[in-house]
Every structure is written in C-alpha cells, then in structure tokens.
Design an enzyme around this catalytic site. Structure first.
Site, PDB file in Angstrom:
ATOM      1  CB  SER A 119       8.263  -1.143 -30.503  1.00  0.00           C
ATOM      2  OG  SER A 119       8.293  -1.272 -28.940  1.00  0.00           O
ATOM      3  N   GLY A 120       5.326   1.045 -30.380  1.00  0.00           N
ATOM      4  CA  GLY A 120       3.850   0.811 -30.343  1.00  0.00           C
ATOM      5  C   GLY A 120       3.265   0.429 -31.530  1.00  0.00           C
ATOM      6  CE  LYS A 126      10.626   4.952 -22.126  1.00  0.00           C
ATOM      7  NZ  LYS A 126      10.385   6.435 -21.579  1.00  0.00           N
ATOM      8  N   GLY A 177     -10.742  -0.450 -28.840  1.00  0.00           N
ATOM      9  CA  GLY A 177     -10.697  -0.939 -29.942  1.00  0.00           C
ATOM     10  C   GLY A 177     -10.211   0.089 -30.884  1.00  0.00           C
ATOM     11  CD  GLU A 205     -14.254   2.863 -27.076  1.00  0.00           C
ATOM     12  OE1 GLU A 205     -13.630   3.740 -27.052  1.00  0.00           O
ATOM     13  OE2 GLU A 205     -14.028   1.673 -27.480  1.00  0.00           O
ATOM     14  CG  HIS A 217     -10.019   6.170 -19.858  1.00  0.00           C
ATOM     15  ND1 HIS A 217     -11.145   5.840 -19.090  1.00  0.00           N
ATOM     16  CD2 HIS A 217     -10.206   5.761 -20.979  1.00  0.00           C
ATOM     17  CE1 HIS A 217     -11.945   4.747 -19.882  1.00  0.00           C
ATOM     18  NE2 HIS A 217     -11.170   5.053 -20.862  1.00  0.00           N
ATOM     19  NE  ARG A 226     -11.949   8.404 -23.615  1.00  0.00           N
ATOM     20  CZ  ARG A 226     -11.357   7.814 -24.345  1.00  0.00           C
ATOM     21  NH1 ARG A 226      -9.868   7.924 -24.338  1.00  0.00           N
ATOM     22  NH2 ARG A 226     -11.719   6.443 -24.607  1.00  0.00           N
ATOM     23  CG  HIS A 232      -6.591   7.572 -21.525  1.00  0.00           C
ATOM     24  ND1 HIS A 232      -6.268   6.019 -21.329  1.00  0.00           N
ATOM     25  CD2 HIS A 232      -7.268   7.280 -22.788  1.00  0.00           C
ATOM     26  CE1 HIS A 232      -6.546   5.279 -22.235  1.00  0.00           C
ATOM     27  NE2 HIS A 232      -7.271   5.921 -23.370  1.00  0.00           N
ATOM     28  CD  GLU A 289      -0.329   8.954 -26.405  1.00  0.00           C
ATOM     29  OE1 GLU A 289      -0.416   7.688 -26.178  1.00  0.00           O
ATOM     30  OE2 GLU A 289      -0.842   9.705 -24.953  1.00  0.00           O
ATOM     31  NE  ARG A 320      -7.264   9.704 -27.704  1.00  0.00           N
ATOM     32  CZ  ARG A 320      -7.526   8.312 -27.348  1.00  0.00           C
ATOM     33  NH1 ARG A 320      -7.916   7.463 -28.351  1.00  0.00           N
ATOM     34  NH2 ARG A 320      -7.710   7.986 -25.900  1.00  0.00           N
ATOM     35  CB  SER A 376      -5.176   6.736 -30.155  1.00  0.00           C
ATOM     36  OG  SER A 376      -6.094   6.022 -29.389  1.00  0.00           O
ATOM     37  CG  LEU A 377      -5.357   1.490 -31.212  1.00  0.00           C
ATOM     38  CD1 LEU A 377      -5.977   0.026 -30.767  1.00  0.00           C
ATOM     39  CD2 LEU A 377      -3.743   1.388 -30.956  1.00  0.00           C
TER      40      LEU A 377
HETATM   41  C1  SIN Z   1     -10.977   2.562 -23.928  1.00  0.00           C
HETATM   42  O1  SIN Z   1     -10.774   1.522 -24.253  1.00  0.00           O
HETATM   43  O2  SIN Z   1     -11.682   3.284 -23.098  1.00  0.00           O
HETATM   44  C2  SIN Z   1      -9.525   3.399 -24.323  1.00  0.00           C
HETATM   45  C3  SIN Z   1     -10.182   3.457 -25.598  1.00  0.00           C
HETATM   46  C4  SIN Z   1      -9.181   4.916 -26.193  1.00  0.00           C
HETATM   47  O3  SIN Z   1      -8.717   5.578 -25.363  1.00  0.00           O
HETATM   48  O4  SIN Z   1      -9.458   5.191 -27.350  1.00  0.00           O
END
Ligand code: SIN
Length: 523
Positions: free
Chosen positions: A13-14, A35, A49, A113, A230, A276, A337, A361, A372, A377-378
């Site tokens: 349910s993400g 679950k 974001g 970012e 992360h 990253r 992460h 994911e 990534r 990801s969102l």
């Molecule tokens: C973060 O806010 O650093 C995570 C963002 C992400 O993993 O895309």
C-alpha cells in the site's frame, strides 16, 4: 479457508500500490492487501520529494540525461523516456486533482538533490512529501467503492494454474485464518528490502518478501547486487538510522570529516551533490580510514529560519534527540535505503509470468540502472503504478478452480528463531554485502546462507519458517548477483574489481533452477 474474488489483487500500500489500485479500479474490482497498516510503507517516509521537469528552464530530455548519467550505463533507455515524459504528466494530473505541493508566491518551490542538473524536486509539507503524497492518494482510494483494503493480512504464496498467476494465498493476523484471493491479475507492490541490513532508513516491513514470492513462482529477478545506501542517515549509537534528506545538501549543507574539512570537494566536482553512490562511497571510505564511526552534516552557515521552515520535521525530530539542525554538527553515516534491482518487468509492469504484474521499488523496470537518481522513485511509482494497474485490470484469465491448497499456520514459538536468524543475517550482510564487497566476503555470506537453506529450505507451511526461507532467498539473490558482477559500477563496488567493465554493461538475471545470466541493456 476463505476465498475472495477480485479483478485485481494488489499486495502493498505504498504509492505504487495505491496508484495501481486507483487506475485498476476504473476497470473492475480491486483488493489492496498489506501485512501492516495502509499507511506503513517506504513511500510514506520519503522526505525529499518527487522529481519532475515542470519548470520552464527544464525539460524531460534534461531529466532523462541526468537519470542516465546516475544509472552508469545500466538504464533501459525506453523505460527512462517513459518515466520522464509520462512522469511530468502524472505529476501535473496530481496537481490538477488537488495535491498540495509546496508553493511560494503562487509558484512551486523546486528543490535540488544529488545528480540533478536543475532544481526539479517538488515537495510537500516541507520535508514530509511521502506522508503528504501517500495520504493524498490513500484518501482518493478510500473514496472508491470498487477498492477494498485488507490490513494485517500477509501475502505468502502466489497461486498458479497452467503457468498463470491466478491469485495469492494470505494469512490474516486478526482472525488467524487463511484467505485465498482469486484474481485475474496480481500486482506486487511490496517495496524494498533494506531492513535486511543493520542500519536502514526503511520501516520494519521492508524485508523483500515480494521478491522471494515472485522468485519461487519462476519470475525473472534483475540487478539484485545494486543496493543503494543513503549517504546521510543519523548516526547515534542505539538510535534508528533516521533519514536526513539529501534535499538538506541541496539547500547547501556541507559534509565534514572529523577534522571539520569538506572532503567531498576533492572527491567530485559536484561535491556534496555528487550522485548518491559517489557520496556514500566517499563517506564510507572516510569512516574506514579514520578513528570515527561517522562524519558530520553542517548547516551552521545557512539561514536558520529558512532551514527550520523547509525542514521542519527533521528539525523537530533532531530536537527530541538534543540536536539543533541549524547550529549543531549532525553525526551521520550511510544506511541501506533502496533496492535498485527487483522483479523484471516490461513497460507495462508485466513479468515473464502471465497474470503477475509488479510496480514500485520491488520492480526492475530498467529506469534505475546501477544507481537510482534521487527522488525518481516516487515518480516511478506514479508512472509504472498507473501502467501496471491499467494493464492488469484488462487481463483475461481462463476459468479455473483452486483446490487442495495447504493452509499456512503460525507457531509463535518459532518467532524467536526467525528473529535470531534475521539479526544474524543483518550483521553478515552489513559486514560483507554493504557499500564495498569482495569475493571472500560474498562467499562467506553464501556459505552461511547455504547452511540455512539446508536447515530451513523445505516446504513447511509455518509462517516463521516461510519468513526464514524468504530472508535466505533474498539475501542469496543479492549475494549471487554481487559475486557474478566482477566489476564496480554504481552502488555495487568490488574491492577486487575496482573498475567498470564493458563485459558487465548488462542486467544480471536470476531465475529459479537456472544459472545466473546477463541480458543486454535496452538502447
Ligand atoms: C531523501 O530525501 O534524501 C531521499 C530521497 C530519495 O531517496 O529519493
């Protein structure tokens, strides 16, 4: 045993699961099975974001370029093209539907970012984007009559008939009964696995069962060696590895070593905003070669009022631990992460097994490559959640009956064993399958996993036994892929093969009862 029938059953349910449910429900009935609670997911905890090229000085082409650079040659071009073009449309649709992304003077505030050449990260509630976005979608989903949700119901086994997935066997913790969900299509949106490591930014539920279930059913599993760490999770002994968003560095925060030096300036031209994998690797090296267990984030040189407003939630959280985000040095170190690989899909979330769809994911759509790009990801959840939801709902399955299913039962006295094994593996995985790996370390992990496989690998239907088997399977998939990839690329770094190799510019693919192989990247 209860049997329930739906058009589409979605596990998880993400944001990906909710998006898939929203779109699937336009064509038929939908069950969402989770679950834990509906609002427990990795998406919920996302801070930074969602990346989308919506500003006038940006374009999907530039977003595509940044994604490909971060992915280090392993992104499938067609999937990234879909991500950045449809991604912008999906985000604009959400705005149209009323999603309250943060604005100033009527204009969206766009964050920056690592690895992004433009400010293109939309955020909500300052630093609680995941919470705002999943709550927004959850409210939409709750208004839809065709969608029924089942909390505290664990999906344990995919049910197959003549090579097609026709449902999923679940255990309902509230009633202690099995539920068989019969469906034309099953969508796994079960999220990641970073809780297999000691330090993780994820909720406790991120343990990779979706991968294990799909692997058992014969699905192709891709690129499992790429586990993204992360760079900046809080480091306080005895405390959780609380995420401190990369967006903090996007607003100018520095990473300092134990002597107060900005070491990332020498490591990469983008310094703290390098992709990253580069930042996490350099922090790891710095910690390895120093006396300290952590490095520091410093925001002392930034406007404290602005920081308090933009990162309100992080500020308040740190305050409870006696730290001031604006004036203290914040101890951080990397933490597991994100699972970059996953269950291999095409552009519609379809797998190599008819009736089985994947999004979020847990999917390997090809957009993430070997590393990534932050805040993609969102976006992937929105784009491929819709595609999978639409396609799954239109699946045709021939008539069939489900008989002779062995029920799953729980013997709570086995839980201690599961927890012991889970903790032991978290230590071994963190020591040997973390940011830097070597053949010797990987083989050590595999030896232990093979022992556990011998002991627990049967077909017992006890829940804790299944959980042990799933954990072993998923760790093994990571280790086998890491052993086979004799190079360093993105978030997979080998001490004994320190360079990228042209021979490995390919996706690792694992399938039950087959040898690991490599498949070409799609141009
Ligand atoms: C973060 O806010 O650093 C995570 C963002 C992400 O993993 O895309």
């Amino acid at each position: 045993m209860q049997i329930l029938e739906f058009g589409t059953v979605i596990v998880g349910s993400g944001l990906a699961g909710l998006t898939a449910a929203f779109h699937s429900s336009k064509h038929g009935s939908v069950a969402i099975v989770t679950k834990s609670q509906l609002d427990t997911s990795n998406s919920y905890y996302a801070q930074g974001g969602i990346a989308a090229a919506i500003s006038e000085d940006d374009s999907p082409e530039q977003h595509l370029h940044d994604t490909l650079v971060a992915g280090r040659g392993l992104c499938d071009y067609d999937a990234v093209e879909v991500l950045v073009t449809e991604g912008r449309d999906r985000v604009l649709e959400l705005i149209e539907m009323g999603m309250p992304f943060d604005k100033k003077n009527g204009k969206f505030i766009l964050g920056l970012e690592g690895g992004h050449s433009k400010r293109r990260i939309l955020h909500a509630g300052g630093d609680v984007t995941g919470k705002e976005l999943t709550s927004f979608m959850l409210n939409k989903v709750k208004e839809i009559q065709a969608i029924k949700s089942f909390e505290y119901v664990a999906a344990l086994k995919l049910l197959q008939k003549n090579g097609c997935i026709v449902g999923v066997q679940c255990y309902d913790f509230a009633t202690g009964k099995n539920i068989i969900f019969k469906a034309k299509a099953v969508i796994l949106a079960t999220g990641g696995l970073s809780r297999l490591y000691i330090r993780s930014t994820n909720p406790y539920t991120a343990t990779g069962e979706g991968i294990a279930m799909a692997y058992e059913a014969g699905a192709k599993i891709a690129d499992m060696e790429f586990i993204q760490f992360h760079p900046s999770a809080l480091y306080i002994p005895g405390q959780e590895a609380y995420l401190i968003s990369e967006a903090v560095r996007g607003e100018g925060a520095w990473l300092l070593d134990e002597n107060g030096r900005r070491f990332m300036k020498e490591a990469h031209p983008l310094a703290e905003l390098a992709p990253r994998d580069v930042v996490a690797y350099n922090i790891f090296k710095k910690i390895q070669t120093s006396e300290a267990n952590n490095i520091y984030l410093s925001l002392k040189h930034l406007d404290s009022d602005k920081i308090k407003k933009r990162f309100h939630h992080i500020y308040e959280q740190l305050k409870t631990l006696g730290l001031d985000l604006t004036s203290d040095l914040i101890p951080v170190s990397p933490a597991a992460h994100y699972m970059v690989g996953g269950i291999r899909t095409n552009l519609n979330g379809e797998t190599n097994i008819s009736g089985l769809f994947i999004c979020g994911e847990v999917a390997s759509t090809g957009v993430m490559g070997a590393n990534r790009l932050a805040s993609n990801s969102l976006l992937e959840c929105l784009v491929f959640g819709k595609r999978a939801g639409d396609k799954a709902a239109k699946t045709e399955t021939p008539e069939y009956s489900l008989k002779n299913i062995d029920p799953v039962y729980v013997n709570s006295s086995n839980e201690t064993k599961f927890l012991e094994i889970h903790s032991e593996l978290a230590i071994i995985m963190s020591e040997n399958m973390g940011i830097i790996r070597s053949e010797e370390g990987i083989k050590k992990v595999l030896r232990r996993l093979n022992e556990l496989d011998m002991e627990y690998g049967g077909s017992q239907n006890e829940h804790n036994n299944i959980r042990i088997r799933n954990t072993v399977t998923v760790c093994k998939l990571i280790a086998m892929a890491a052993l086979a990839r004799e190079e360093s690329r993105g978030s997979h770094i080998r001490d004994d093969y320190q360079q990228e190799s042209i021979y490995f510019k390919a996706h690792s693919i694992q399938q039950k009862n087959q040898k690991i192989k490599f498949e070409p990247v799609k141009k």
